[in-house]
Design an enzyme around this catalytic site. Structure first.
Site, PDB file in Angstrom:
ATOM      1  N   THR A 139       0.861  -1.143  -0.039  1.00 45.90           N
ATOM      2  CA  THR A 139       0.119   0.117  -0.052  1.00 45.90           C
ATOM      3  C   THR A 139       1.018   1.206   0.149  1.00 45.90           C
ATOM      4  OG1 THR A 139      -1.791  -1.226   1.162  1.00 45.90           O
ATOM      5  CG2 THR A 139      -1.802   1.229   1.292  1.00 45.90           C
ATOM      6  N   CYS A 182      -3.022  -2.187   8.925  1.00 44.90           N
ATOM      7  CA  CYS A 182      -3.621  -1.484   7.684  1.00 44.90           C
ATOM      8  C   CYS A 182      -4.478  -0.187   8.073  1.00 44.90           C
ATOM      9  CB  CYS A 182      -4.477  -2.195   6.766  1.00 44.90           C
ATOM     10  SG  CYS A 182      -3.366  -3.606   6.069  1.00 44.90           S
TER      11      CYS A 182
HETATM   12  C1  UDX Z   1      -8.116  -4.534   6.482  1.00 43.10           C
HETATM   13  C2  UDX Z   1      -8.874  -4.885   5.163  1.00 43.10           C
HETATM   14  O1  UDX Z   1     -10.105  -5.245   5.572  1.00 43.10           O
HETATM   15  C3  UDX Z   1      -8.199  -5.487   4.017  1.00 43.10           C
HETATM   16  O2  UDX Z   1      -9.220  -5.249   2.802  1.00 43.10           O
HETATM   17  C4  UDX Z   1      -6.768  -4.757   3.607  1.00 43.10           C
HETATM   18  O3  UDX Z   1      -6.159  -5.086   2.603  1.00 43.10           O
HETATM   19  C5  UDX Z   1      -5.947  -4.527   5.108  1.00 43.10           C
HETATM   20  O4  UDX Z   1      -6.523  -4.088   6.256  1.00 43.10           O
HETATM   21  P1  UDX Z   1      -7.392  -6.523   8.197  1.00 43.10           P
HETATM   22  O5  UDX Z   1      -6.300  -5.426   8.846  1.00 43.10           O
HETATM   23  O6  UDX Z   1      -6.694  -7.922   8.074  1.00 43.10           O
HETATM   24  O7  UDX Z   1      -7.790  -6.131   6.599  1.00 43.10           O
HETATM   25  O8  UDX Z   1      -8.456  -6.439   9.317  1.00 43.10           O
HETATM   26  P2  UDX Z   1      -9.864  -6.316   9.232  1.00 43.10           P
HETATM   27  O9  UDX Z   1     -10.652  -7.677   9.350  1.00 43.10           O
HETATM   28  O10 UDX Z   1     -10.325  -5.477   8.235  1.00 43.10           O
HETATM   29  O11 UDX Z   1     -10.175  -5.806  10.714  1.00 43.10           O
HETATM   30  C6  UDX Z   1      -9.565  -4.417  11.149  1.00 43.10           C
HETATM   31  C7  UDX Z   1     -10.081  -3.922  12.243  1.00 43.10           C
HETATM   32  O12 UDX Z   1     -11.367  -3.576  12.264  1.00 43.10           O
HETATM   33  C8  UDX Z   1      -9.743  -5.051  13.212  1.00 43.10           C
HETATM   34  O13 UDX Z   1      -9.340  -4.430  14.619  1.00 43.10           O
HETATM   35  C9  UDX Z   1     -11.434  -5.431  13.375  1.00 43.10           C
HETATM   36  O14 UDX Z   1     -11.545  -5.812  14.836  1.00 43.10           O
HETATM   37  C10 UDX Z   1     -11.995  -4.222  13.368  1.00 43.10           C
HETATM   38  N1  UDX Z   1     -13.308  -4.257  12.932  1.00 43.10           N
HETATM   39  C11 UDX Z   1     -13.692  -5.100  11.790  1.00 43.10           C
HETATM   40  C12 UDX Z   1     -14.440  -3.609  13.927  1.00 43.10           C
HETATM   41  O15 UDX Z   1     -14.108  -3.135  14.767  1.00 43.10           O
HETATM   42  N2  UDX Z   1     -15.804  -3.933  13.382  1.00 43.10           N
HETATM   43  C13 UDX Z   1     -15.989  -4.576  12.483  1.00 43.10           C
HETATM   44  O16 UDX Z   1     -17.381  -4.699  11.937  1.00 43.10           O
HETATM   45  C14 UDX Z   1     -15.104  -5.125  11.522  1.00 43.10           C
END
Ligand code: UDX
Length: 430
Positions: A122, A261
């Site tokens: 990214t 991310c």
């Molecule tokens: C994210 C993006 O989803 C992905 O497309 C990108 O390439 C990288 O960043 P990731 O970091 O693996 O992926 O985590 P993700 O599942 O998206 O969750 C990110 C954060 O948001 C976590 O801390 C999670 O607990 C939180 N989250 C997610 C919430 O608090 N509520 C939700 O409804 C979804």
């Protein structure tokens, strides 16, 4: 099938390399860490990722995948070179491109004519063109070398599935023939392919992550309002989600988002907006709201123990930034644990997977089970939504606790069942 080099054997690099090998390409992945390279060549994966070790084993077995030391060694015969090196957050919030720059300078002289350098990390809008310029400055024959942006949309824990069953493949390239060649690498993926210019491709990645972060911060704000107005955010999310324009995903309130991310990318986009002289108060609100949401968990904890956390023993359930990963980078769970410790609490923490990762927090000891964490504690705080925590034996854990008080920051426990057993339950927005 094509010869592919992948530079950087981290979360994104290993997944990209293993999945492209699975799709039939011949892949050489280069990394500067010799111990990591040796381990990977033995089929040992340094990260916890569903299905990845099987794909790496398959690639090694078939001879379509191997790992080498350094970037130059990886690119020698490659037609496509994926840059998957880290772009950490710099001190001022911008993305630090020093790894990208170093790799580009290293490989410039070793690239074969007709090859394409592809940014998968990214990177700020404009970086693909910057790579092209750097290649030229480093003596690469840029007329014969293509550049493209091909951002990843991989979630940790499900990255293999996200790669092989992608929602879309985005290719940003000024040359349409090169864009088609890059797209063809994904022929086995059966996803819509968006071909665009490099800057738009780079922006698609930031805008997607910023939008998802916005959804979460929005829902956390609604959850906080639900608390004030006596509504239940789970019911609200359900009722909203049926609208296909909204959807059910990413409406889960919690302690705020984290991971490698969202915090980094939202901050980099904010920095890019400032640098471009543009205002983005909405995104600033998302970022500030997220930190406030972390802090709100501390306020809740304080209230639950009568206002003062000094000397209070707290059981911490979960340290990973979300379930099904061992990753603790920018984890809201770690943030909350650290703040509880700063407020004077003594912590015993259990996480099913993040155990081996080093999280050093004063007055926090790591234990091997929920019951051990609960022993003698006056407050239990659920911080990661691990399945294991959804099915707790409330009676057994209640016995171990000094006081049956739980702060469920992920809304995964059953408040009715707990209250029936005499527990004090506090969730988020319910
Ligand atoms: C994210 C993006 O989803 C992905 O497309 C990108 O390439 C990288 O960043 P990731 O970091 O693996 O992926 O985590 P993700 O599942 O998206 O969750 C990110 C954060 O948001 C976590 O801390 C999670 O607990 C939180 N989250 C997610 C919430 O608090 N509520 C939700 O409804 C979804």
């Amino acid at each position: 099938m094509s010869d592919v080099a992948v530079i950087g054997a981290g979360y994104v690099g290993i997944t990209t390399a293993a999945c492209l090998a699975h799709l039939g390409h011949s892949v050489v992945a280069g990394d500067i860490d010799s111990a990591r390279v040796d381990a990977l060549n033995r089929g040992e994966i340094p990260i916890h990722e569903d299905g990845l070790s099987e794909l790496v084993a398959e690639g090694l077995e078939s001879g379509r995948l191997r790992f080498v030391l350094g970037a130059s060694a990886a690119v020698a015969d490659a037609e496509f070179i994926f840059l998957c090196v880290p772009t950490p957050q710099g001190d001022d919030g911008s993305a630090d491109l020093s790894f990208i720059d170093a790799v580009v300078l290293e490989i410039a002289g070793s690239l074969r004519s007709g090859s394409v350098v592809i940014n998968k990390s990214t990177v700020p809008v404009g970086t693909t063109r910057r790579v092209q310029r750097l290649l030229g400055e480093a003596g690469g024959s840029i007329d014969e070398i293509g550049v493209a942006s091909n951002p990843e949309f991989l979630r940790e824990g499900t990255s293999v599935r996200d790669f092989l069953h992608a929602s879309r493949v985005v290719v940003g390239c000024d040359n349409s023939a090169t864009a088609v060649r890059v797209s063809e690498l994904y022929a086995g993926v059966h996803a819509p392919i968006v071909v665009t210019d490099p800057a738009s491709a780079e922006m698609i990645k930031y805008a997607s992550n910023a939008f998802l972060a916005t959804k979460i911060s929005f829902m956390n704000a609604i959850a906080n309002l639900c608390e004030a107005l006596d509504a239940d955010v789970s019911e609200v999310a359900l009722g909203m989600g049926y609208d296909t324009r909204i959807g059910f995903e990413f409406l889960q309130p919690g302690p705020g988002y984290g991971g490698s991310c969202f915090p980094k990318d939202t901050s980099a986009l904010m920095h890019a907006a400032h640098a471009a002289g543009a205002e983005f108060p909405l995104l600033q609100g998302v970022i500030d709201g997220n930190v406030a949401q972390h802090e709100r968990m501390i306020d809740k904890a304080k209230r639950l123990v009568g206002g003062d956390l000094r000397g209070v023993e707290v059981a911490i359930l979960g340290l990973a930034f979300k379930a099904n990963t061992d990753d603790v980078r920018d984890s809201p769970a770690v943030y909350v644990a650290r703040r509880l410790s700063e407020e004077g609490a003594t912590l015993r923490a259990y996480d099913p997977k993040a155990a081996a990762n080093s999280v050093l927090i004063d007055s926090m000891t790591r234990v091997d089970s929920v019951t051990e964490a609960a022993k003698g504690a006056s407050l239990m705080v659920v911080l990661t939504e691990w399945d294991e925590f959804r099915w707790l034996n409330f009676d057994e854990i209640g016995e171990a606790l000094e006081k049956r008080i739980v702060l469920d920051t992920r809304n995964i426990l059953d408040p009715v069942a707990l209250r029936r057993r005499g527990w004090i339950y506090e969730g988020v927005g319910r």
